[in-house]
Design an enzyme around this catalytic site. Structure first.
Site, PDB file in Angstrom:
ATOM      1  CE  LYS A 104      -3.120  -2.932   2.501  1.00 25.19           C
ATOM      2  NZ  LYS A 104      -3.459  -3.424   3.850  1.00 25.19           N
ATOM      3  CD  GLU A 128      -5.981  -7.029   3.524  1.00 25.40           C
ATOM      4  OE1 GLU A 128      -5.793  -7.571   2.408  1.00 25.40           O
ATOM      5  OE2 GLU A 128      -5.090  -6.415   4.132  1.00 25.40           O
ATOM      6  CD  GLU A 134      -4.434 -11.182   3.439  1.00 24.91           C
ATOM      7  OE1 GLU A 134      -3.802 -12.257   3.414  1.00 24.91           O
ATOM      8  OE2 GLU A 134      -3.894 -10.060   3.315  1.00 24.91           O
ATOM      9  CG  ASN A 190      -3.752  -9.155   7.417  1.00 26.23           C
ATOM     10  OD1 ASN A 190      -2.841  -9.928   7.171  1.00 26.23           O
ATOM     11  ND2 ASN A 190      -4.328  -8.409   6.493  1.00 26.23           N
ATOM     12  NE  ARG A 201      -0.328  -8.357  10.426  1.00 30.12           N
ATOM     13  CZ  ARG A 201      -0.412  -7.455   9.463  1.00 30.12           C
ATOM     14  NH1 ARG A 201      -0.709  -6.200   9.766  1.00 30.12           N
ATOM     15  NH2 ARG A 201      -0.199  -7.781   8.193  1.00 30.12           N
ATOM     16  CB  VAL A 212       0.876  -0.221   8.130  1.00 25.58           C
ATOM     17  CG1 VAL A 212       1.581   1.109   7.956  1.00 25.58           C
ATOM     18  CG2 VAL A 212       1.890  -1.331   8.366  1.00 25.58           C
ATOM     19  NE  ARG A 260       1.107   1.504   4.080  1.00 19.71           N
ATOM     20  CZ  ARG A 260       1.079   0.207   4.404  1.00 19.71           C
ATOM     21  NH1 ARG A 260       2.189  -0.503   4.357  1.00 19.71           N
ATOM     22  NH2 ARG A 260      -0.059  -0.373   4.746  1.00 19.71           N
TER      23      ARG A 260
END
Length: 237
Positions: A24, A62, A75, A77, A79, A82, A125
């Site tokens: 990303k 996601e 999927e 994640n 957690r 970012v 980012r």
């Protein structure tokens, strides 16, 4: 967020379509492509997925969204990710703190009705990479100045004199902004990036600035192939 007491809620969506090499570059919340109907269905699907596996803790589901408004599970994640600050900015909740409390066995301190979308948030980012070739750019930061002001947040470990290593992730920082509207958030991000000074390494800031001025980005017409569809952004045009 799901706790050990059977509670599970979602905190709406983030749009992370703008990528290079499947990583990303810019994230925002809420998504300009998601309607309230899709948002409700997607959030419910995420909650049901977590409940189906008795999930506990913070997590990110996601989905891929088609141009017809259909979404497909990609999927999960297990957690925070970012880009979690954009969710924090539009909801007002500290997801790290809540995640730690839930992991310690406490219940989620909010319910689904407490979750509201307030304004718009964007994250860039700041990778130490050449903005045209995307090649890594390790080296020493001889000068490091981050933006500040209302609605501006910077998450970073970098500082003047910091040595950016060649053998790890190229992420130097995350610059996050919040404004009442998407157009205002874009303007605020442009201003924040113009205030950022990083001497000694190349960064993606020129690419971010080009994207933020792109007509399709401004109109919210963003896909996971955005950079491939706009090669001029990597040609310095």
């Amino acid at each position: 967020l799901a706790d050990s007491h059977g509670n599970c809620i979602h905190l709406n969506e983030r749009d992370c379509s703008l990528q290079r090499r499947h990583q990303k570059v810019i994230e925002e919340a809420p998504s300009p492509a998601v309607t309230s109907t899709i948002r409700e269905a997607m959030g419910e699907a995420a909650v049901q997925a977590a409940k189906a596996v008795d999930y506990e803790g913070a997590g990110t589901v996601e989905f891929l969204l088609s141009d017809r408004g259909e979404f497909f599970f990609l999927e999960m994640n297990t957690r925070l990710q970012v880009e979690h600050p954009v969710t924090e900015m539009i909801t007002g909740y500290d997801l790290v703190s809540i995640g730690v409390r839930v992991a310690a066995g406490e219940g989620i301190p909010i319910n689904q009705n407490d979750v509201r979308i307030r304004g718009h948030a964007i994250q860039t980012r700041i990778n130490a990479e050449n903005p045209l070739t995307l090649a890594p750019s390790p080296g020493r930061l001889w000068e490091c100045h981050w933006p500040s002001g209302p609605g501006v947040r910077v998450d970073s470990h970098a500082h003047t004199g910091y040595d950016m290593p060649a053998s790890f992730d190229s992420l130097l920082a995350k610059v996050i902004v919040w404004s009442p509207t998407r157009s205002d958030a874009i303007s605020r991000m442009k201003a924040a990036l113009s205030e950022t000074m990083l001497l000694g390494v190349d960064t993606l800031i020129p690419l971010h600035q080009a994207i933020l001025n792109n007509h399709d980005f401004l109109s919210g017409d963003i896909t996971i192939r955005f950079l491939e569809e706009h090669p001029e952004l990597l040609n310095g045009e």
